[in-house]
Design a protein around this motif. Structure first.
Motif, mmCIF file in Angstrom:
data_model
loop_
_atom_site.group_PDB
_atom_site.id
_atom_site.type_symbol
_atom_site.label_atom_id
_atom_site.label_comp_id
_atom_site.label_asym_id
_atom_site.label_seq_id
_atom_site.Cartn_x
_atom_site.Cartn_y
_atom_site.Cartn_z
ATOM 1 N N LEU A 260 13.134 57.786 33.903
ATOM 2 C CA LEU A 260 13.296 56.461 34.504
ATOM 3 C C LEU A 260 12.474 55.400 33.775
ATOM 4 N N ARG A 261 11.274 55.748 33.343
ATOM 5 C CA ARG A 261 10.459 54.820 32.551
ATOM 6 C C ARG A 261 9.438 55.638 31.780
ATOM 7 N N LEU B 89 6.377 54.776 29.047
ATOM 8 C CA LEU B 89 5.684 53.661 28.401
ATOM 9 C C LEU B 89 4.581 54.099 27.447
ATOM 10 N N GLU C 30 16.160 51.059 26.644
ATOM 11 C CA GLU C 30 15.373 50.019 27.315
ATOM 12 C C GLU C 30 14.340 50.603 28.267
ATOM 13 N N ARG C 31 14.485 51.884 28.589
ATOM 14 C CA ARG C 31 13.507 52.521 29.475
ATOM 15 C C ARG C 31 12.173 52.776 28.778
ATOM 16 N N LEU D 124 8.483 47.834 28.990
ATOM 17 C CA LEU D 124 8.383 47.033 30.197
ATOM 18 C C LEU D 124 7.751 45.709 29.786
ATOM 19 N N GLY E 186 3.139 46.929 27.204
ATOM 20 C CA GLY E 186 4.342 47.573 27.725
ATOM 21 C C GLY E 186 5.342 47.975 26.662
ATOM 22 N N HIS F 7 15.747 44.295 32.712
ATOM 23 C CA HIS F 7 15.467 45.726 32.631
ATOM 24 C C HIS F 7 16.566 46.602 33.223
ATOM 25 N N LEU G 146 14.420 48.425 38.328
ATOM 26 C CA LEU G 146 12.959 48.531 38.353
ATOM 27 C C LEU G 146 12.500 49.031 39.707
ATOM 28 N N GLU H 55 6.922 48.334 39.260
ATOM 29 C CA GLU H 55 7.277 47.786 37.950
ATOM 30 C C GLU H 55 7.597 46.298 38.054
ATOM 31 N N ARG I 55 14.450 52.704 42.967
ATOM 32 C CA ARG I 55 14.546 51.559 42.065
ATOM 33 C C ARG I 55 15.516 50.532 42.638
#
Length: 284
Positions: A8-9, A11, A52-53, A56, A61, A222, A225, A229, A261
Motif C-alpha cells: 500500500l505504501r 517509503l 506511485e506507492r 508521498l 517522502g 496519490h 491515502l 498519510e 484508505r
C-alpha cells in the motif's frame, strides 16, 4: 516477466529492496542478496505496478522512489524495467526535476482518452450483450418542432455521448459510472431510457473551502491515502483532517477503500477536478 506489486505504501529504500528481493526469491533467482540475484536472473521484463506507492508528497517522502529509479538505471543493461503509475502522480513527478528526470525513461505511454463515439460504441455493445436496448428519445426537448425527428434524435444522442466523454474526461470507468446514473427503467424490462442527469454537471466542491480542496487535491495526486498519510501530505495538525474527510464522505465526494484508505469517488471525479483546476489546486 517479473511483476512487482508494491505494498500500500513503501517509503524506505530498505523496505523497497526487501520487497523486490522476496519477489526475486519467489521467481527462483539465485544469489545471496538482491544485487547477486538480479545479476544471476536471466534477462527479464521487470514490471513495477503502481509505482506511485513508492513516494508521498512530504519531507523525506521520495527516498524509496529515488532508490527505485536508481535500481532501474543500474540494471537496464540486463533487464528491461517498466513501471505503471497513476497519471496525476506522473505529471507531478515530471515537473519535479530534482526527483525525477523524465528523460531517464526510453518511452512514456499514456492511455488515450475515450471519445464520445468510442463510448457510444462500447456502451451500446455492453447493453446488447446483456439483452438490453437503450432508448434515447427522452433526450429530445418536448414541444420541439422538427422536420426530421430521426435526425434530431441522432443529434441529441451524439450530444449526450459528447457530454458524457467531457464529464468523464475520457476515462471509461468514470463514463460507465456516470452513464448508469442517467438510466431509468421503462415498462419494457428490456429497455432502459437515457436521460440527461444533473450529475454530469454537478460540482460538489463549489461551496467548499480550502481544507476540503487540499484533501481532495492530495487524494487526486496519490490515488488513495490513509488518514495518517493525508495528515502528512497536507502537514495538517492532529484532529484537523478527520472531520474534513467525514464531511467529504457525507457528500459522496470521498469513499473508503480496502485497507483503511480513502479515494475520490469516480462519479464525482470530473466535477471535482474542474473545481481544483479552476482554483489552481492541481495542474494538468
Amino acid at each position: 516477466v517479473l511483476r512487482l506489486a508494491l505494498p500500500l505504501r513503501v517509503l524506505e529504500p530498505e523496505a523497497l529492496f526487501t520487497h523486490l528481493d522476496q519477489a526475486l526469491v519467489q521467481a527462483g533467482a539465485q544469489g545471496q542478496d538482491l544485487e547477486s540475484r538480479l545479476a544471476n536472473l536471466p534477462p527479464h521484463l521487470i514490471l513495477v505496478e503502481e509505482a506511485e506507492r513508492a513516494f508521498l508528497r512530504r519531507v523525506r517522502g521520495f527516498e524509496a522512489f529515488r532508490a527505485l529509479i536508481d535500481l532501474a538505471s543500474t540494471t537496464r543493461n540486463r533487464h528491461f524495467v517498466a513501471m505503471t503509475m497513476h497519471a496525476p502522480a506522473w505529471r507531478f513527478l515530471a515537473r519535479m526535476r530534482r526527483i525525477l528526470n523524465p528523460e531517464l525513461f526510453g518511452q512514456v505511454l499514456s492511455l488515450e482518452r475515450r471519445s464520445g463515439a468510442d463510448l457510444r460504441e462500447s456502451l451500446t455493445a455492453g447493453a446488447e450483450e446483456v439483452g438490453l436496448a437503450l432508448d434515447f428519445s427522452g433526450l429530445l426537448r418536448t414541444g420541439t418542432l422538427a422536420s426530421d425527428p430521426e435526425n434530431e434524435l441522432e443529434r441529441a444522442t451524439e450530444a449526450w455521448f459528447r457530454l458524457l466523454a467531457e464529464g468523464a474526461q475520457g476515462n471509461a470507468a468514470v463514463a460507465w459510472r456516470l452513464a448508469r446514473s442517467c438510466l431509468e427503467p421503462t415498462r419494457d424490462p428490456k429497455v432502459l431510457r437515457v436521460r440527461l442527469s444533473q450529475r454530469l454537471a454537478r460540482d460538489p466542491l463549489e461551496e467548499m473551502g480550502d481544507a476540503e480542496q487540499l484533501v481532495t487535491a492530495a487524494l487526486h495526486l496519490h490515488g488513495a491515502l490513509s488518514l495518517d498519510e493525508l495528515r502528512q501530505v497536507n502537514n495538517a495538525p492532529h484532529g484537523a483532517t478527520d472531520p474534513v474527510l467525514r464531511a467529504l464522505e457525507d457528500r459522496d465526494v470521498v469513499e473508503q477503500r480496502p485497507g483503511g484508505r480513502f479515494g475520490l469517488t469516480l462519479s464525482h471525479l470530473p466535477a471535482v477536478l474542474r473545481t481544483l483546476r479552476r482554483r489552481h489546486f492541481v495542474h494538468g
